[in-house]
Every structure is written in structure tokens, then in C-alpha cells.
Write a protein that holds these residues in place. Structure first.
Motif, short mmCIF file in Angstrom:
data_model
loop_
_atom_site.label_atom_id
_atom_site.label_comp_id
_atom_site.label_asym_id
_atom_site.label_seq_id
_atom_site.Cartn_x
_atom_site.Cartn_y
_atom_site.Cartn_z
N THR A 1 -23.64 52.16 14.43
CA THR A 1 -24.16 50.84 14.79
C THR A 1 -24.27 50.71 16.30
O THR A 1 -23.34 51.04 17.04
CB THR A 1 -23.24 49.73 14.25
N ALA A 2 -25.40 50.21 16.76
CA ALA A 2 -25.63 50.06 18.20
C ALA A 2 -24.71 49.00 18.79
O ALA A 2 -24.56 47.91 18.23
CB ALA A 2 -27.09 49.68 18.46
N SER A 3 -24.11 49.33 19.93
CA SER A 3 -23.36 48.36 20.73
C SER A 3 -24.19 47.81 21.88
O SER A 3 -23.91 46.75 22.41
CB SER A 3 -22.09 48.99 21.30
N ALA A 4 -25.20 48.58 22.30
CA ALA A 4 -26.08 48.16 23.39
C ALA A 4 -27.35 48.99 23.35
O ALA A 4 -27.40 50.06 22.72
CB ALA A 4 -25.38 48.32 24.74
N LEU A 5 -28.36 48.51 24.04
CA LEU A 5 -29.62 49.23 24.19
C LEU A 5 -29.81 49.63 25.64
O LEU A 5 -29.23 49.03 26.55
CB LEU A 5 -30.79 48.34 23.75
N ILE A 6 -30.62 50.66 25.84
CA ILE A 6 -30.99 51.07 27.19
C ILE A 6 -32.44 51.53 27.15
O ILE A 6 -32.92 52.02 26.13
CB ILE A 6 -30.07 52.20 27.71
N SER A 7 -33.13 51.36 28.26
CA SER A 7 -34.52 51.78 28.33
C SER A 7 -34.63 53.29 28.51
O SER A 7 -33.88 53.88 29.29
CB SER A 7 -35.23 51.07 29.49
N GLU A 8 -35.58 53.89 27.77
CA GLU A 8 -35.90 55.29 28.03
C GLU A 8 -36.43 55.44 29.45
O GLU A 8 -36.12 56.40 30.15
CB GLU A 8 -36.95 55.80 27.04
N GLU A 9 -37.25 54.45 29.88
CA GLU A 9 -37.82 54.46 31.22
C GLU A 9 -37.91 53.03 31.73
O GLU A 9 -38.32 52.13 31.00
CB GLU A 9 -39.20 55.12 31.24
N ILE A 10 -37.51 52.81 32.97
CA ILE A 10 -37.56 51.48 33.54
C ILE A 10 -38.98 51.08 33.89
O ILE A 10 -39.28 49.90 34.10
CB ILE A 10 -36.66 51.39 34.80
N GLY A 11 -39.90 52.04 33.92
CA GLY A 11 -41.25 51.77 34.38
C GLY A 11 -42.11 51.01 33.39
O GLY A 11 -42.06 51.25 32.18
N GLY B 1 -28.17 50.89 37.37
CA GLY B 1 -28.65 49.86 38.28
C GLY B 1 -30.14 49.68 38.37
O GLY B 1 -30.62 48.95 39.25
N THR B 2 -30.92 50.29 37.47
CA THR B 2 -32.37 50.24 37.65
C THR B 2 -32.98 48.91 37.18
O THR B 2 -34.07 48.55 37.64
CB THR B 2 -33.05 51.42 36.93
N VAL B 3 -32.33 48.19 36.29
CA VAL B 3 -32.84 46.87 35.91
C VAL B 3 -32.71 45.91 37.09
O VAL B 3 -33.66 45.21 37.44
CB VAL B 3 -32.10 46.32 34.68
N THR B 4 -31.56 45.90 37.73
CA THR B 4 -31.38 45.04 38.90
C THR B 4 -32.24 45.52 40.07
O THR B 4 -32.70 44.70 40.87
CB THR B 4 -29.90 44.97 39.31
N GLN B 5 -32.48 46.82 40.16
CA GLN B 5 -33.39 47.33 41.19
C GLN B 5 -34.79 46.76 40.98
O GLN B 5 -35.44 46.30 41.94
CB GLN B 5 -33.44 48.85 41.16
N ALA B 6 -35.29 46.81 39.75
CA ALA B 6 -36.62 46.28 39.46
C ALA B 6 -36.69 44.78 39.77
O ALA B 6 -37.67 44.30 40.34
CB ALA B 6 -36.98 46.54 37.99
N LEU B 7 -35.64 44.04 39.41
CA LEU B 7 -35.60 42.61 39.70
C LEU B 7 -35.67 42.36 41.20
O LEU B 7 -36.40 41.47 41.66
CB LEU B 7 -34.31 42.01 39.14
N SER B 8 -34.93 43.12 41.97
CA SER B 8 -34.91 42.94 43.43
C SER B 8 -36.28 43.20 44.03
O SER B 8 -36.73 42.46 44.93
CB SER B 8 -33.87 43.85 44.06
N ILE B 9 -36.95 44.25 43.57
CA ILE B 9 -38.28 44.57 44.08
C ILE B 9 -39.27 43.46 43.75
O ILE B 9 -40.04 43.00 44.60
CB ILE B 9 -38.76 45.92 43.51
N GLY B 10 -39.24 43.01 42.50
CA GLY B 10 -40.15 41.94 42.09
C GLY B 10 -39.91 40.65 42.83
O GLY B 10 -40.86 39.94 43.22
N ARG B 11 -38.65 40.31 43.03
CA ARG B 11 -38.33 39.08 43.76
C ARG B 11 -38.80 39.16 45.21
O ARG B 11 -39.25 38.17 45.79
CB ARG B 11 -36.83 38.82 43.70
N ALA B 12 -38.69 40.34 45.82
CA ALA B 12 -39.15 40.51 47.20
C ALA B 12 -40.66 40.29 47.31
O ALA B 12 -41.14 39.65 48.25
CB ALA B 12 -38.78 41.90 47.71
#
Length: 368
Positions: A104-114, A215-226
Motif C-alpha cells: 500500500t502506498a504511503s506517498a507518491l513522488i513524480s517520475e519527473e518534475i518537468g 527539494g524539486t517541488v519547492t524548487q519549481a515553486l520558487s522559480i515560478g514565484r520569481a
């Protein structure tokens, strides 16, 4: 294993205002591919508006024994614009693997952040009631299934599953190699109309800590917010983007030619750019296979995979995906160094220039 009892302060809840900057950042990191992020953003937005909650959590929030499922869309990005998803493809693929393995899954993760695949786990997590790990298996987007740090560093090749918009689910088990999994999944995806949702074999959180990019989800958020903040304050968007992404400006000019065709489940082709005044007389060429692979300036290789090559609109910083790039656009080409996990000898065999048909290009001679 039951779902983890997460602390209320573990990570952060995804709110609707996060979705646009996340989509922008994922599109930048997508190097032209990963699926159109706007459509993924709309799907996630509707789920949040219906009351779903999704928490993005750091790697330390889970025990080593927790099971993590990586998922995303498979197919050519140009198909994703014309063939809208049903919305639960990745969820059904994941459920098929849970049923197959009993894990049973406890969490998900992206294959690719792109691209859209950076948002896909959020939409699926909203449907499944699961958290999403702040990380992924590429730090960018790549066109083939096996091109993740998960597979490079030991993820099992099976079971895996793909699901389409018609309700069909195909499970692959056993599969002998990761390259065979790519070939089988790609062939089925073509028969599914060129686009599907995919989930690969479950991974322990202990393995994720060793093999994933944090940390790539928060990285993407930071780039988009900038990008959005620069637009709002009338600052130089390109300067702010370069700073937020720790990226390098490689070329600016106008798109003068685009070749693109759907071939073997991939969108392949090239983009030609005529330099502006700063690059007077110079030309740039970008090879694409779903994503941007190699940049030549005046016929000489400047940057190649696995380093990141991104095309953005010069004035707005809007990322230009490979299915939407067109003649006449005024663009900037920027680059970012790939994560260290993508630049080891074993990783370069799978996601370096030779893996894309460029054996004569030496990555180390052109790395950022």
C-alpha cells in the motif's frame, strides 16, 4: 503498511495560489517536455476546489519502510494537448500495482518534475488521499521511462502499469530490463492513442533517500514565484528567472524554423534560431525528442543532456514547450547544470548524449 500519521507541520499544504507558480516552474524544469503544465494545473485546481487536500512532505517525514509510488504521464507532449486525459489514469495504474504487490502506498513522488508530470502526483494524491514527496527522479524531464535516477540506481523493472482514458489498464510483469519496460510501455501507449498514465514498481523510502533528487517541488515553486513577482513588479523577468533558477543565459534571438513529427511515440525534430543584435550573425539549433536535447551555436555544441536546456519568451519568461514553439517567437535559451546523480558514469549511459543517438558528443566537454 497503513498510511503514515504525518505531523501537522510536516511539509506544506498545496493551495490554489500555488498551482500557477508550480506549473511555471515545472515547465521551466521540463526543458520543453513533460507534458503541457497548464492542463495539469487545471486538473489539480478543480480537485482542490472540490475539497481535496494535498500535503507536500520532505523525505524525512517517512520511515525507511514506507512504500512510495512514482508516476506520471507517458507519451508525446503534442498528443497531450489534443487528447485530454480522463483524469484518473495514474490513479488506476497505481491501484493495479498495489493490487499486484500487496504494498500500500504511503506517498507518491513524480517520475519527473518537468512539465505536467511535476503536477501529476498532486492530482493523483488528491484523488488517493496521499501526500506527495518533495522530490523526483530526474530534476527535469526526459522522454523515456528508464531515464530516472530510480532505475539508474536499482528500482525494480516490474511490475509497472499504464492506463488510458477509456478505462483500459495494462500491467507488465515480469519485465527483464528497464529498456524492455520502456519498449513495451511505449508500444502499448501508442495503441492507447499516444498518451497514458503510468506507475512503476513500489520503492521503499530508504531507497528513495539514496536515489531521488530532493527539494524539486519547492524548487519549481520558487522559480515560478520569481517569474510572477517580476512580472507584477515590472522587473526584468529574465534576470529574475536566471537568479531564481541558478541558470545561465546561452542565446537570444528569433525562431526561424521548426521541424516536428510524431515518431515512435515521441515528438522529434529541431528548432532554428537567428541571433538578435547581441548575437549578430550567429545561429542556434536545438534538437528535440519531447525535450530539448542538444544546443548548437554556430554549429558547435554548447550544451547537451543531461544538463537542462530551456526556451523561454524573452520579455515574459514564459516557458516554451516543444509542442508550442513556433516561427517568429522572440526567445531566450537558458541552461542549468543537471543534479550530480544524473552525471555519474552509470547515469550517463542511460541519459547522456549517446543514449539519444549522439555518441560523438562528450558530455564532460560541454557541461555547464
Amino acid at each position: 503498511m497503513s498510511k503514515p500519521d504525518l505531523r501537522s507541520d510536516a511539509g506544506f499544504l498545496v493551495e490554489e495560489p500555488d498551482l500557477l507558480p508550480l506549473a511555471l516552474g515545472c515547465a521551466i524544469l521540463g526543458t520543453g517536455g513533460g507534458g503541457n503544465p497548464y492542463l495539469g494545473m487545471l486538473r489539480a485546481r478543480e480537485l482542490l476546489r472540490q475539497g481535496a487536500q494535498v500535503r507536500v512532505i520532505p523525505f524525512e517525514a517517512l520511515d525507511d519502510e514506507a512504500w512510495v509510488y512514482a508516476l506520471g504521464g507517458i507519451g508525446a507532449p503534442v498528443v497531450g494537448v489534443e487528447k485530454i486525459k480522463r483524469g484518473d489514469e495514474c490513479l488506476r495504474a497505481m491501484r493495479a500495482i498495489e493490487a499486484r504487490t500487496g504494498k500500500t502506498a504511503s506517498a507518491l513522488i513524480s517520475e519527473e518534475i518537468g512539465g505536467s508530470n511535476g503536477i501529476e502526483p498532486i492530482a493523483t494524491a488528491a484523488q488517493a488521499g496521499l501526500p506527495v514527496l518533495d522530490g523526483d527522479g530526474m530534476g527535469r524531464a526526459f522522454p523515456e521511462v528508464q531515464m530516472t535516477t530510480f532505475f539508474v540506481y536499482g528500482q525494480e523493472c516490474s511490475p509497472a502499469a499504464v492506463a488510458d482514458d477509456k478505462g483500459n489498464v495494462v500491467t507488465f510483469d515480469p519485465v527483464d530490463t528497464m529498456h524492455r519496460l520502456e519498449a513495451l510501455a511505449r508500444a502499448v501507449t501508442v495503441q492507447m492513442g499516444g498518451g497514458a498514465g503510468m506507475c512503476t514498481a513500489p520503492m521503499s523510502m530508504g531507497f528513495i533517500r539514496r536515489a531521488a533528487l530532493p527539494g524539486t517541488v519547492t524548487q519549481a515553486l520558487s522559480i515560478g514565484r520569481a517569474i510572477l513577482d517580476a512580472r507584477r513588479t515590472h522587473a526584468d523577468v529574465l534576470d529574475r528567472l536566471l537568479l531564481a533558477a541558478d541558470a545561465t543565459l546561452l542565446f537570444t534571438g528569433k525562431v526561424t524554423g521548426v521541424t516536428r513529427e510524431l515518431k515512435g511515440g515521441f515528438s522529434v525534430g529541431s528548432v532554428q534560431v537567428q541571433g538578435d543584435a547581441e548575437y549578430n550573425g550567429s545561429t542556434a539549433d536545438v534538437a528535440i525528442q519531447n525535450e530539448n536535447l542538444v544546443l548548437w551555436i554556430d554549429g558547435a555544441v554548447r550544451v547537451c543532456v543531461p544538463d537542462l536546456i530551456m526556451l523561454v519568451e524573452r520579455e515574459t519568461g514564459e516557458p516554451i514547450t516543444t509542442e508550442l514553439v513556433k516561427y517568429g517567437l522572440s526567445i531566450a535559451i537558458i541552461g542549468m547544470p543537471a543534479h550530480a546523480l544524473l552525471k555519474t558514469p552509470e547515469a550517463l549511459k542511460i541519459m547522456g548524449p549517446a543514449a539519444f543517438g549522439y555518441p560523438g558528443i562528450d558530455f564532460d566537454a560541454h557541461r555547464l
